[in-house]
Design a protein around this motif. Structure first.
Motif, PDB file in Angstrom:
ATOM      1  N   VAL A 244       0.853  -1.183   0.000  1.00 33.49           N
ATOM      2  CA  VAL A 244       0.000   0.000   0.000  1.00 33.49           C
ATOM      3  C   VAL A 244       0.892   1.238   0.000  1.00 33.49           C
ATOM      4  O   VAL A 244       1.637   1.475   0.944  1.00 33.49           O
ATOM      5  CB  VAL A 244      -0.939   0.018   1.214  1.00 33.49           C
ATOM      6  N   PHE A 245       0.797   2.015  -1.055  1.00 29.91           N
ATOM      7  CA  PHE A 245       1.650   3.196  -1.198  1.00 29.91           C
ATOM      8  C   PHE A 245       0.795   4.455  -1.274  1.00 29.91           C
ATOM      9  O   PHE A 245      -0.367   4.419  -1.681  1.00 29.91           O
ATOM     10  CB  PHE A 245       2.513   3.082  -2.461  1.00 29.91           C
ATOM     11  N   ASN A 246       1.397   5.575  -0.886  1.00 33.28           N
ATOM     12  CA  ASN A 246       0.665   6.843  -0.898  1.00 33.28           C
ATOM     13  C   ASN A 246       0.539   7.432  -2.299  1.00 33.28           C
ATOM     14  O   ASN A 246      -0.385   8.193  -2.580  1.00 33.28           O
ATOM     15  CB  ASN A 246       1.345   7.854   0.033  1.00 33.28           C
ATOM     16  N   ASP A 247       1.466   7.103  -3.195  1.00 31.99           N
ATOM     17  CA  ASP A 247       1.441   7.676  -4.542  1.00 31.99           C
ATOM     18  C   ASP A 247       0.606   6.803  -5.477  1.00 31.99           C
ATOM     19  O   ASP A 247       1.086   6.276  -6.472  1.00 31.99           O
ATOM     20  CB  ASP A 247       2.859   7.854  -5.083  1.00 31.99           C
ATOM     21  N   LYS A 248      -0.684   6.658  -5.141  1.00 33.64           N
ATOM     22  CA  LYS A 248      -1.581   5.829  -5.939  1.00 33.64           C
ATOM     23  C   LYS A 248      -2.144   6.633  -7.116  1.00 33.64           C
ATOM     24  O   LYS A 248      -2.111   7.862  -7.119  1.00 33.64           O
ATOM     25  CB  LYS A 248      -2.701   5.288  -5.046  1.00 33.64           C
ATOM     26  N   ASN A 249      -2.685   5.917  -8.090  1.00 25.51           N
ATOM     27  CA  ASN A 249      -3.251   6.555  -9.287  1.00 25.51           C
ATOM     28  C   ASN A 249      -4.773   6.616  -9.253  1.00 25.51           C
ATOM     29  O   ASN A 249      -5.391   7.056 -10.220  1.00 25.51           O
ATOM     30  CB  ASN A 249      -2.809   5.782 -10.537  1.00 25.51           C
ATOM     31  N   CYS A 250      -5.390   6.176  -8.173  1.00 23.30           N
ATOM     32  CA  CYS A 250      -6.850   6.163  -8.081  1.00 23.30           C
ATOM     33  C   CYS A 250      -7.385   7.589  -7.924  1.00 23.30           C
ATOM     34  O   CYS A 250      -6.633   8.522  -7.658  1.00 23.30           O
ATOM     35  CB  CYS A 250      -7.289   5.315  -6.893  1.00 23.30           C
ATOM     36  N   ASP A 251      -8.701   7.718  -8.061  1.00 21.27           N
ATOM     37  CA  ASP A 251      -9.320   9.036  -7.907  1.00 21.27           C
ATOM     38  C   ASP A 251     -10.151   9.134  -6.625  1.00 21.27           C
ATOM     39  O   ASP A 251     -11.067   9.953  -6.528  1.00 21.27           O
ATOM     40  CB  ASP A 251     -10.180   9.372  -9.120  1.00 21.27           C
TER      41      ASP A 251
END
Length: 263
Positions: A244-251
């Motif tokens: 689980v990373f903070n720089d995700k591509n979700c909206d």
């Protein structure tokens, strides 16, 4: 502050999962919530047992708004939730893990929004993709690493509970496109999205639903199946934390632009 939280269903929590565990009581306008905070391989994690430490709170009486707001106050950005569910067809079998990607809401009396007018205003939150695709990707990676079979995609039908559904209701839900039947994912997923928090659900199928099962449903069979798979559930959840990373591509955080909150 923890950036990741686990909301555990039946039998998920084990004190040995986390190191340096402490209990904090987080105050919210919706009620106070006891949250366990600890470390896992250098990652700070928050944990809430959804039904209480002794599984004493039925699904329709869970204070969902307090739980989600408490995690928000603590700085949580990502929520991994587990849930015991029934299956609406024979392709989804007891013991199987499923990642829900959509839901159908048949709850009736729950407080399901933070935006009820007044000071909070009225916000119509987009729910096109309710379950975070990036968190689901992390779960799939963890499942692959641990050689745990998991079904991606499934429609979670959420009912009020605490009673089980009738055979006629199950037939209707199946005709509507449902795959899983449970009592807790809504409004958890909705409230999380309203606050720009990423949320994913790991459903553990414990039984075939009414009319599909050849026998009467019991809570005991749910508990028994969860006991048989709980080690794998815990292993899957804890392994997921590493992806689980903070720089995700979700909206998932886009709602914050609408309500004027800094990310």
């Amino acid at each position: 502050m923890p950036k990741i939280a686990i909301i555990g269903g039946t039998g998920i929590y084990n004190p040995k999962l986390l190191d340096n565990v402490k209990e904090v009581e987080q105050k919210t306008k919706y009620g106070d919530v006891k949250v366990l905070i600890g470390d896992y391989k250098g990652i700070e994690i928050a944990f809430i047992p959804r039904h209480g430490s002794k599984h004493s709170v039925p699904p329709h009486l869970i204070n969902y708004r307090a739980n989600i707001m408490a995690l928000h106050h603590l700085g949580v950005k990502n929520i991994l939730a587990t849930a015991a569910v029934g299956s609406l067809n024979y392709e989804f079998k007891p013991g199987q893990f499923v990642l829900a990607d959509q839901f159908i809401d048949f709850t009736k009396s729950r407080q399901n929004t933070f935006f009820e007018g007044g000071d909070e205003g009225v916000i119509h939150c987009d729910m096109t993709v309710p379950y975070c695709p990036d968190l689901r990707k992390a779960i799939k990676q963890a499942a692959h690493n641990k050689n745990i079979d998991i079904q991606d995609n499934g429609v979670y039908v959420c009912t009020e509970g605490p009673r089980f559904e009738t055979a006629a209701e199950i037939q209707m839900f199946k005709m509507m496109g449902g795959h899983l039947i449970g009592m807790t994912s809504v409004p958890e997923v909705c409230l999380s999205r309203e606050l720009g928090m990423c949320y994913a659900n790991i459903s553990i199928i414990t039984n075939f639903a009414a009319g599909i099962s050849t026998q009467a449903l019991t809570h005991a069979e749910v508990v028994d199946m969860m006991r048989s798979r709980v080690a794998d559930v815990r292993q899957l959840v804890m392994e997921t934390l590493l992806y689980v990373f903070n720089d995700k591509n979700c909206d998932c955080t886009k709602i914050l632009d609408e309500i004027g909150v800094n990310k």
